[in-house]
Design an enzyme around this catalytic site. Sequence first.
Site, PDB file in Angstrom:
ATOM      1  N   VAL A   3      31.241 -10.896  54.384  1.00  0.00           N
ATOM      2  CA  VAL A   3      31.903 -11.713  53.373  1.00  0.00           C
ATOM      3  C   VAL A   3      31.840 -10.987  52.041  1.00  0.00           C
ATOM      4  O   VAL A   3      30.785 -10.481  51.646  1.00  0.00           O
ATOM      5  CB  VAL A   3      31.226 -13.094  53.253  1.00  0.00           C
ATOM      6  CG1 VAL A   3      31.840 -13.893  52.110  1.00  0.00           C
ATOM      7  CG2 VAL A   3      31.351 -13.853  54.569  1.00  0.00           C
ATOM      8  N   ASP A 191      31.294  -5.535  46.090  1.00  0.00           N
ATOM      9  CA  ASP A 191      30.734  -4.281  46.590  1.00  0.00           C
ATOM     10  C   ASP A 191      29.209  -4.268  46.617  1.00  0.00           C
ATOM     11  O   ASP A 191      28.580  -3.226  46.511  1.00  0.00           O
ATOM     12  CB  ASP A 191      31.244  -3.097  45.755  1.00  0.00           C
ATOM     13  CG  ASP A 191      32.759  -2.971  45.795  1.00  0.00           C
ATOM     14  OD1 ASP A 191      33.337  -3.183  46.880  1.00  0.00           O
ATOM     15  OD2 ASP A 191      33.359  -2.684  44.742  1.00  0.00           O
ATOM     16  N   ARG A 192      28.636  -5.436  46.740  1.00  0.00           N
ATOM     17  CA  ARG A 192      27.181  -5.605  46.836  1.00  0.00           C
ATOM     18  C   ARG A 192      26.429  -5.179  45.573  1.00  0.00           C
ATOM     19  O   ARG A 192      25.223  -4.993  45.606  1.00  0.00           O
ATOM     20  CB  ARG A 192      26.600  -4.840  48.046  1.00  0.00           C
ATOM     21  CG  ARG A 192      27.071  -5.350  49.426  1.00  0.00           C
ATOM     22  CD  ARG A 192      27.008  -6.848  49.547  1.00  0.00           C
ATOM     23  NE  ARG A 192      27.070  -7.330  50.920  1.00  0.00           N
ATOM     24  CZ  ARG A 192      28.127  -7.972  51.442  1.00  0.00           C
ATOM     25  NH1 ARG A 192      29.215  -8.144  50.721  1.00  0.00           N
ATOM     26  NH2 ARG A 192      28.080  -8.434  52.673  1.00  0.00           N
ATOM     27  N   LEU A 193      27.137  -5.032  44.441  1.00  0.00           N
ATOM     28  CA  LEU A 193      26.462  -4.780  43.165  1.00  0.00           C
ATOM     29  C   LEU A 193      26.104  -6.120  42.530  1.00  0.00           C
ATOM     30  O   LEU A 193      26.615  -6.501  41.467  1.00  0.00           O
ATOM     31  CB  LEU A 193      27.355  -3.939  42.235  1.00  0.00           C
ATOM     32  CG  LEU A 193      27.443  -2.463  42.574  1.00  0.00           C
ATOM     33  CD1 LEU A 193      28.400  -1.751  41.616  1.00  0.00           C
ATOM     34  CD2 LEU A 193      26.058  -1.810  42.500  1.00  0.00           C
ATOM     35  N   HIS A 194      25.238  -6.859  43.224  1.00  0.00           N
ATOM     36  CA  HIS A 194      24.904  -8.216  42.815  1.00  0.00           C
ATOM     37  C   HIS A 194      24.112  -8.220  41.505  1.00  0.00           C
ATOM     38  O   HIS A 194      23.462  -7.241  41.133  1.00  0.00           O
ATOM     39  CB  HIS A 194      24.056  -8.900  43.897  1.00  0.00           C
ATOM     40  CG  HIS A 194      24.660  -8.839  45.255  1.00  0.00           C
ATOM     41  ND1 HIS A 194      25.964  -9.192  45.515  1.00  0.00           N
ATOM     42  CD2 HIS A 194      24.133  -8.456  46.454  1.00  0.00           C
ATOM     43  CE1 HIS A 194      26.215  -9.048  46.802  1.00  0.00           C
ATOM     44  NE2 HIS A 194      25.121  -8.596  47.399  1.00  0.00           N
TER      45      HIS A 194
END
Length: 213
Positions: A3, A191-194
């Site tokens: 997701v 892009d998972r750069l949370h």
Amino acid sequence: MRVGYGTGRDGVSANLDPSWLVGDPPWRSLFDAWLSEAVDSGVVEPNAMVLGTVDADGRPATRTVLCKGVSDAGITFFTGYDSDKGRALAANPYASATFPWISMERQIHVRGSVVKVDPAETVAYWNSRPRGSQLSARTSDQSRPIESREALEAAAAEVAARFDDAVPVPEHWGGYRIEPDVVEFWQGRADRLHNRARAVREGDGWRVERLQP
């Protein structure tokens, strides 16, 4: 089963910055704001949290419980003192709790020492519970085996017959409060750069910092 994050679903901002952690304690105002937004967004059981404990043998366990109070002192929940979690907390009075608001791309993680709340606080919450919930708490030898559903229902019926009016608080049941040492806010981004912002207790104060995802 991947997701993407950072969409700001449900109209919720995908932004999060450590500068939002202000006050004393610095986690409280943002915690209240995010919980309120979870309620307004229709999150099911927005006060549900995954509670982690470690037993006397060093074995961790998690389960979902309901947060029943938030104050500057910490996060409160109620359970049986002789339950699996109660016995673990007696051995290791430290716990973690995660509020997983997945639909909002948010989580809050809390870690800290655990203490029993004042008996008066337990009584006040107990008196706010529906009668059926009170009877179930008095019936259940929480976390212990029982031979059948029928046996459990028979025990509940016996307890209901015994208490015609007010149901007293069981001696083996009450509240705990997690007194946070660490509170982390997590916000999903593309892009998972949370975004991760954390408040850490240091002596009589707090350190606020951004964490890498």
